[in-house]
Design a protein around this motif. Structure first.
Motif: not given
Length: 421
Positions: A22, A116, A182, A185, A349-352, A357-358
């Motif tokens: 992150a 994630s 943020h 995410h 884990r999610s979109t960034f 992704y992060s």
């Protein structure tokens, strides 16, 4: 006679340490900064029920403030009636004595306090929901969710960002594009597409409305947040659910902010009355959420964080990005009677930003699981009130997580469970 009241300092509800993958944000605000202001004030007017009269009252108040040297930056007409403006303390004091003014409060800074998806989605059983229909075929949940945050990466290939909706309350001349990460995410946990690549959200493919109230550095103000709530309320006939993974010190006065002149609480109450469901983070100070708003408000769904590393009960998962104990109350999460549900919030884990992704941890990551769950429910119960949505989610919640653990209140919150939605 109206008075000038202090507004709580808000911070995004992430835990203190970011994961290795992150991008670390600014450190948490200390109590020493709580008295800082932005040079702006939020002016709340006495409520005028008739729309035409209300507009006239707001316009007149804005004109009066401008004539006194105030520079108006936001005008509120839907969640509450009033405005935010840059002005001197002397002007604020004078305006507080003006007829029709309910309160004048200093506008405070808001800032990210960095800490994630597959494991989180698995743990809340969204993958077993017939409405989510997670099968890699890009079936999309028919609901609309607003993310009041740092904006959303509208170009992310794994998100369905609603092109016709959204607002930038931080800098209105720009689109609500997330340059921090943020908000993107959070958006992915709510509704990343079920398209066979990247990650998948709890309510795949929901229409996401980016409502930016924070800068690319994660800073903003209470007036920006109220602006975001005002925008959502204006579109209450379209927006079903809102996620607010932010908060700060404050209390619920039990009267929708009318007793303690809390503009954000008044705005949320009026928005909920229009049918919008709010999911909010409990906060990450490992204290009673009763002293943290909007988590303390009764009108929202407040979410604490579960440490889960394998998407399964039993406590057998090995820690990944944080040294926490699997299947237990996250060691940073706030707790208390104001918490309605617990959801995965560790190593999510999610979109960034920039289409990436992060992995992040915090109650910021727990709340969007619930926002996604609320979207699933609204998709099949389009007329459901926020109270009905909250009741359905809490009633469906499970108890299959390890307790007692780090929870500090002697209450075992129901774990979000979406298989029946």
């Amino acid at each position: 006679m109206p008075k000038i009241f202090g507004a709580a300092l808000l911070v995004l509800a992430l835990a203190a340490a970011p994961s290795a993958t992150a991008v670390a944000g600014p450190t948490a605000q200390s109590g020493q900064t709580a008295g800082q202001t932005t040079g702006r004030y939020i002016v709340t007017l006495e409520h005028t029920p008739a729309a035409e009269s209300a507009d006239a009252a707001v316009n007149a108040a804005v004109g009066r403030a401008s004539s006194m040297g105030a520079v108006v930056v936001h005008v509120y007409r839907h969640a509450l009636q009033g405005y935010a403006a840059s002005m001197t303390a002397a002007t604020a004091a004078a305006l507080a004595d003006e007829p029709g003014v309910r309160s004048v409060e200093p506008d405070r800074p808001v800032r990210i306090a960095a800490q994630s998806v597959p494991t989180g989605v698995d743990r809340v059983e969204a993958d077993l929901s017939a409405t989510a229909a997670i099968d890699g075929k890009d079936t999309r949940v028919d609901a609309d969710v607003a993310v009041i945050d740092t904006g959303i990466d509208a170009d992310h290939p794994d998100l369905n960002v609603y092109e016709a909706g959204g607002k930038n309350c931080w800098l209105p001349i720009l689109p609500p594009m997330d340059m921090h990460g943020h908000g993107t995410h959070v958006a992915g946990t709510i509704g990343a597409l079920d398209n066979g690549t990247g990650v998948v959200g709890a309510a795949p493919g929901v229409r996401l409305w980016p409502v930016q109230v924070l800068s690319p550095l994660g800073s903003g103000s209470t007036s920006n947040v109220v602006c975001g709530i005002d925008y959502v309320t204006e579109h209450a006939d379209e927006i079903d659910v809102v996620n607010m993974s932010l908060g700060g010190s404050g209390k619920d006065d039990g009267n929708c902010g009318k007793t303690n002149n809390d503009a954000m609480h008044q705005a949320i109450c009026n928005s909920v009355a229009k049918g919008v469901t709010y999911a909010v983070a409990a906060g990450n100070d490992h204290i009673d959420a009763a002293g943290f708003v909007p988590a303390a408000y009764d009108e929202v769904i407040t979410v604490s964080a579960l440490a889960d590393f394998d998407g399964k009960p039993g406590g057998l998962g090995r820690p990944t990005c944080r040294t926490d104990r699997d299947d237990t109350f996250a060691d940073f999460s706030n707790y208390g009677r104001d918490v309605d549900l617990i959801a995965p919030g560790v190593c999510i884990r999610s979109t960034f930003r920039y289409g990436g992704y992060s992995t992040l941890s915090g109650t910021s990551m727990a709340a969007p699981h619930v926002a996604g769950g609320a979207a699933l429910y609204r998709a099949t119960h389009p007329g459901a009130s926020p109270a009905a949505v909250k009741s359905a989610l809490v009633t469906a919640g499970g108890t299959d997580w390890t307790w007692p653990s780090e929870d500090g209140d002697g209450i075992k919150e129901p774990l979000l469970r979406l298989r029946s939605f």
